[in-house]
Scaffold this motif. Structure first.
Motif, PDB file in Angstrom:
ATOM      1  N   PRO A 176      -9.786 -15.631  23.093  1.00  0.00           N
ATOM      2  CA  PRO A 176      -9.315 -16.061  21.771  1.00  0.00           C
ATOM      3  C   PRO A 176      -7.911 -15.533  21.509  1.00  0.00           C
ATOM      4  O   PRO A 176      -7.448 -14.596  22.170  1.00  0.00           O
ATOM      5  N   ASP A 177      -7.238 -16.149  20.554  1.00  0.00           N
ATOM      6  CA  ASP A 177      -5.889 -15.714  20.191  1.00  0.00           C
ATOM      7  C   ASP A 177      -5.921 -14.480  19.300  1.00  0.00           C
ATOM      8  O   ASP A 177      -4.934 -13.749  19.210  1.00  0.00           O
ATOM      9  N   LEU A 178      -7.053 -14.254  18.654  1.00  0.00           N
ATOM     10  CA  LEU A 178      -7.195 -13.111  17.750  1.00  0.00           C
ATOM     11  C   LEU A 178      -8.674 -12.809  17.563  1.00  0.00           C
ATOM     12  O   LEU A 178      -9.490 -13.727  17.489  1.00  0.00           O
ATOM     13  N   ILE A 179      -9.002 -11.526  17.486  1.00  0.00           N
ATOM     14  CA  ILE A 179     -10.366 -11.103  17.171  1.00  0.00           C
ATOM     15  C   ILE A 179     -10.346 -10.401  15.824  1.00  0.00           C
ATOM     16  O   ILE A 179      -9.588  -9.443  15.615  1.00  0.00           O
ATOM     17  N   LEU A 180     -11.142 -10.893  14.876  1.00  0.00           N
ATOM     18  CA  LEU A 180     -11.355 -10.218  13.600  1.00  0.00           C
ATOM     19  C   LEU A 180     -12.672  -9.461  13.737  1.00  0.00           C
ATOM     20  O   LEU A 180     -13.743 -10.059  13.840  1.00  0.00           O
ATOM     21  N   LEU A 181     -12.584  -8.154  13.739  1.00  0.00           N
ATOM     22  CA  LEU A 181     -13.708  -7.307  14.130  1.00  0.00           C
ATOM     23  C   LEU A 181     -14.159  -6.397  12.997  1.00  0.00           C
ATOM     24  O   LEU A 181     -13.366  -5.596  12.477  1.00  0.00           O
ATOM     25  N   ASP A 182     -15.430  -6.498  12.625  1.00  0.00           N
ATOM     26  CA  ASP A 182     -15.994  -5.638  11.589  1.00  0.00           C
ATOM     27  C   ASP A 182     -15.987  -4.191  12.086  1.00  0.00           C
ATOM     28  O   ASP A 182     -16.437  -3.895  13.196  1.00  0.00           O
ATOM     29  N   TYR A 183     -15.467  -3.306  11.245  1.00  0.00           N
ATOM     30  CA  TYR A 183     -15.394  -1.895  11.623  1.00  0.00           C
ATOM     31  C   TYR A 183     -16.772  -1.248  11.611  1.00  0.00           C
ATOM     32  O   TYR A 183     -17.114  -0.469  12.502  1.00  0.00           O
ATOM     33  N   ASP A 184     -17.576  -1.563  10.600  1.00  0.00           N
ATOM     34  CA  ASP A 184     -18.886  -0.934  10.442  1.00  0.00           C
ATOM     35  C   ASP A 184     -19.993  -1.891  10.846  1.00  0.00           C
ATOM     36  O   ASP A 184     -20.375  -2.769  10.067  1.00  0.00           O
ATOM     37  N   MET A 185     -20.504  -1.746  12.066  1.00  0.00           N
ATOM     38  CA  MET A 185     -21.637  -2.550  12.533  1.00  0.00           C
ATOM     39  C   MET A 185     -22.665  -1.626  13.163  1.00  0.00           C
ATOM     40  O   MET A 185     -22.306  -0.605  13.767  1.00  0.00           O
ATOM     41  N   VAL A 208      -6.533  -7.461  18.082  1.00  0.00           N
ATOM     42  CA  VAL A 208      -7.733  -7.157  17.310  1.00  0.00           C
ATOM     43  C   VAL A 208      -7.325  -6.650  15.928  1.00  0.00           C
ATOM     44  O   VAL A 208      -6.525  -5.710  15.813  1.00  0.00           O
ATOM     45  N   ILE A 209      -7.857  -7.270  14.905  1.00  0.00           N
ATOM     46  CA  ILE A 209      -7.658  -6.814  13.527  1.00  0.00           C
ATOM     47  C   ILE A 209      -9.013  -6.414  12.971  1.00  0.00           C
ATOM     48  O   ILE A 209      -9.975  -7.186  13.033  1.00  0.00           O
ATOM     49  N   PHE A 210      -9.089  -5.194  12.443  1.00  0.00           N
ATOM     50  CA  PHE A 210     -10.347  -4.719  11.883  1.00  0.00           C
ATOM     51  C   PHE A 210     -10.596  -5.313  10.502  1.00  0.00           C
ATOM     52  O   PHE A 210      -9.668  -5.519   9.712  1.00  0.00           O
ATOM     53  N   LEU A 211     -11.862  -5.577  10.222  1.00  0.00           N
ATOM     54  CA  LEU A 211     -12.331  -5.936   8.887  1.00  0.00           C
ATOM     55  C   LEU A 211     -13.073  -4.728   8.336  1.00  0.00           C
ATOM     56  O   LEU A 211     -13.970  -4.197   9.000  1.00  0.00           O
ATOM     57  N   THR A 212     -12.696  -4.284   7.164  1.00  0.00           N
ATOM     58  CA  THR A 212     -13.357  -3.110   6.606  1.00  0.00           C
ATOM     59  C   THR A 212     -13.583  -3.274   5.115  1.00  0.00           C
ATOM     60  O   THR A 212     -12.793  -3.911   4.418  1.00  0.00           O
ATOM     61  N   GLY A 213     -14.685  -2.712   4.646  1.00  0.00           N
ATOM     62  CA  GLY A 213     -14.996  -2.776   3.223  1.00  0.00           C
ATOM     63  C   GLY A 213     -14.512  -1.557   2.464  1.00  0.00           C
ATOM     64  O   GLY A 213     -14.657  -1.483   1.250  1.00  0.00           O
ATOM     65  N   LYS A 214     -13.931  -0.582   3.187  1.00  0.00           N
ATOM     66  CA  LYS A 214     -13.503   0.666   2.552  1.00  0.00           C
ATOM     67  C   LYS A 214     -11.982   0.699   2.469  1.00  0.00           C
ATOM     68  O   LYS A 214     -11.299   0.521   3.489  1.00  0.00           O
ATOM     69  N   ASN A 215     -11.474   0.960   1.267  1.00  0.00           N
ATOM     70  CA  ASN A 215     -10.028   0.964   1.101  1.00  0.00           C
ATOM     71  C   ASN A 215      -9.458   2.307   0.659  1.00  0.00           C
ATOM     72  O   ASN A 215      -8.299   2.391   0.253  1.00  0.00           O
ATOM     73  N   ASP A 216     -10.301   3.378   0.726  1.00  0.00           N
ATOM     74  CA  ASP A 216      -9.751   4.688   0.403  1.00  0.00           C
ATOM     75  C   ASP A 216      -8.844   5.153   1.551  1.00  0.00           C
ATOM     76  O   ASP A 216      -8.972   4.704   2.691  1.00  0.00           O
ATOM     77  N   ARG A 217      -7.918   6.013   1.262  1.00  0.00           N
ATOM     78  CA  ARG A 217      -6.885   6.414   2.227  1.00  0.00           C
ATOM     79  C   ARG A 217      -7.490   6.992   3.502  1.00  0.00           C
ATOM     80  O   ARG A 217      -7.058   6.668   4.616  1.00  0.00           O
ATOM     81  N   GLU A 218      -8.505   7.841   3.370  1.00  0.00           N
ATOM     82  CA  GLU A 218      -9.103   8.466   4.545  1.00  0.00           C
ATOM     83  C   GLU A 218      -9.723   7.420   5.476  1.00  0.00           C
ATOM     84  O   GLU A 218      -9.563   7.485   6.704  1.00  0.00           O
ATOM     85  N   VAL A 220      -8.945   4.191   5.678  1.00  0.00           N
ATOM     86  CA  VAL A 220      -7.884   3.372   6.262  1.00  0.00           C
ATOM     87  C   VAL A 220      -7.199   4.122   7.390  1.00  0.00           C
ATOM     88  O   VAL A 220      -6.914   3.545   8.459  1.00  0.00           O
ATOM     89  N   MET A 221      -6.911   5.401   7.199  1.00  0.00           N
ATOM     90  CA  MET A 221      -6.269   6.207   8.251  1.00  0.00           C
ATOM     91  C   MET A 221      -7.165   6.303   9.480  1.00  0.00           C
ATOM     92  O   MET A 221      -6.685   6.259  10.621  1.00  0.00           O
ATOM     93  N   LEU A 232      -7.869  -5.765   7.642  1.00  0.00           N
ATOM     94  CA  LEU A 232      -8.015  -6.575   6.444  1.00  0.00           C
ATOM     95  C   LEU A 232      -9.174  -6.012   5.629  1.00  0.00           C
ATOM     96  O   LEU A 232     -10.227  -5.687   6.192  1.00  0.00           O
ATOM     97  N   LEU A 233      -8.979  -5.901   4.342  1.00  0.00           N
ATOM     98  CA  LEU A 233     -10.061  -5.468   3.465  1.00  0.00           C
ATOM     99  C   LEU A 233     -10.957  -6.659   3.152  1.00  0.00           C
ATOM    100  O   LEU A 233     -10.471  -7.750   2.830  1.00  0.00           O
ATOM    101  N   LYS A 234     -12.241  -6.465   3.236  1.00  0.00           N
ATOM    102  CA  LYS A 234     -13.175  -7.555   2.959  1.00  0.00           C
ATOM    103  C   LYS A 234     -13.115  -8.001   1.492  1.00  0.00           C
ATOM    104  O   LYS A 234     -13.545  -9.108   1.166  1.00  0.00           O
ATOM    105  N   SER A 235     -12.583  -7.139   0.652  1.00  0.00           N
ATOM    106  CA  SER A 235     -12.498  -7.480  -0.770  1.00  0.00           C
ATOM    107  C   SER A 235     -11.275  -8.341  -1.099  1.00  0.00           C
ATOM    108  O   SER A 235     -11.115  -8.778  -2.248  1.00  0.00           O
ATOM    109  N   MET A 236     -10.430  -8.588  -0.102  1.00  0.00           N
ATOM    110  CA  MET A 236      -9.233  -9.394  -0.344  1.00  0.00           C
ATOM    111  C   MET A 236      -9.611 -10.830  -0.689  1.00  0.00           C
ATOM    112  O   MET A 236     -10.650 -11.336  -0.264  1.00  0.00           O
TER     113      MET A 236
END
Length: 259
Positions: A176-185, A208-218, A220-221, A232-236
Motif C-alpha cells: 500500500p501507499d500508506l498504512i493507517l495503524l491503530d496504536y492501541d490494539m 505508517v501513520i498512527f491512529l490514536t485516541g489519546k491527545n495528552d502530551r505524554e 503523543v510523545m 492522527l487523533l481519532k477525535s479529528m
C-alpha cells in the motif's frame, strides 16, 4: 500496437521527424498534436494530454519561463514530460526541471519508430498508475473502520483489516501507499506491528501513520518516539483527517522529486 492516449509534441517549426512521429502515433491509435514552444499554445491544447514531448532547441537557453511552466503543469496535473535533444540541451533542461520529473530523455539522434514505441509503452504504463493511492487501514474497532473507510473511499482505494497480524499477512503480498495503524490494539499492538513492518526489507519503506485516541502530551510523545510518519487523533473531524492525508501525499510527492 493498439491503445489510446494523447501526446502533445512541442517543437519549433515544421520537421519531417515530427510529421513522421505524429503519423506513427496515430497508427497506434494515439492522438498526436504539434504546437510551438509557446505557453499560450500549450495551454490551449493541454486538456486530456497524457504525455508532453518537448523537442529541445535554442529556446531552452532563453525561455526559462517555458520550462518552469512545463514543470509546474506536469507536476500539478501528474502528467508525463519527455524531452528530445542533444546532451547539452538535456543538461540545460535539467537545470530547471528535476531529472526525476522527466519521464524519459531521448538523446539525439533518434529513431522515430523506437520513439513512437517508447511513448506508447509510457502511456500504457501511466494508465496503470493512474489509480487512487492505496491505503491500508488497521484497527480493531469495527465501527471506526467503517466510518474511516466511508470517508477515505471517496478519494482513495482502501483496504481494511481488524488486527495487527492481518496487516502483516496482507503486506506480505501487497504494498500500500500508506498504512493507517491503530496504536492501541489487543494481542499485537501498533508499536509491535510497526516494528515488524520496519524489520522486513519489502515493507520497511511503506509509510505508517498512527491512529490514536489519546491527545495528552505524554501519549503523543510516546507515539512519536517510535518514529512513524505521523499520527492522527481519532477525535479529528472528517475534514481534518482528509486534509492531513492529502497533505501527507502531496509532501511525499515533493520529497520524491527533490531528494
Amino acid at each position: 500496437m493498439t491503445g489510446t492516449g494523447k501526446v502533445l509534441l512541442i517543437n519549433h517549426g515544421a520537421a519531417l521527424m515530427t510529421d513522421a512521429l505524429i503519423s506513427s502515433l496515430r497508427n497506434a491509435d494515439i492522438q498526436a498534436t504539434q504546437v510551438e514552444p509557446v505557453i499560450a499554445q500549450i495551454d490551449a491544447q493541454k486538456e486530456g494530454v497524457d504525455v508532453f514531448l518537448l523537442f529541445a532547441g535554442d529556446f531552452v537557453y532563453n525561455s526559462p519561463e517555458l520550462l518552469v511552466y512545463l514543470k509546474d503543469l506536469c507536476f500539478g496535473e501528474e502528467k508525463s514530460l519527455c524531452v528530445v535533444g542533444y546532451e547539452k540541451e538535456l543538461n540545460e533542461i535539467e537545470e530547471t526541471i528535476p531529472k526525476t520529473m522527466i519521464g524519459h530523455a531521448f538523446a539525439r539522434p533518434i529513431d522515430v519508430k523506437n520513439l513512437s514505441a517508447s511513448l506508447y509503452n509510457l502511456i500504457r504504463s501511466e494508465d496503470g498508475q493512474k489509480r487512487e493511492k492505496h491505503i491500508l487501514l488497521v484497527d480493531d474497532d469495527v465501527m471506526f473502520l467503517q466510518m474511516m473507510q466511508g470517508w477515505l473511499k471517496t478519494k482513495y482505494r482502501v483496504t481494511v483489516v481488524k488486527s495487527g497480524m492481518q496487516a502483516i499477512t496482507y503486506i506480505a503480498g501487497h504494498t500500500p501507499d500508506l498504512i493507517l495503524l491503530d496504536y492501541d490494539m489487543p494481542i499485537t499492538p501498533g508499536p509491535q506491528v510497526l516494528e515488524m513492518i520496519r524489520s522486513e526489507q519489502n515493507s520497511a519503506q511503506i509509510p505508517v501513520i498512527f491512529l490514536t485516541g489519546k491527545n495528552d502530551r505524554e501519549s503523543v510523545m510516546r507515539v512519536m518516539r517510535l518514529k512513524p510518519d505521523g499520527y492522527l487523533l481519532k477525535s479529528m473531524s472528517k475534514e481534518d483527517i482528509m486534509s492531513s492525508i492529502d497533505h501527507f501525499f502531496e509532501t511525499k510527492k515533493w520529497k520524491e522529486i527533490f531528494d
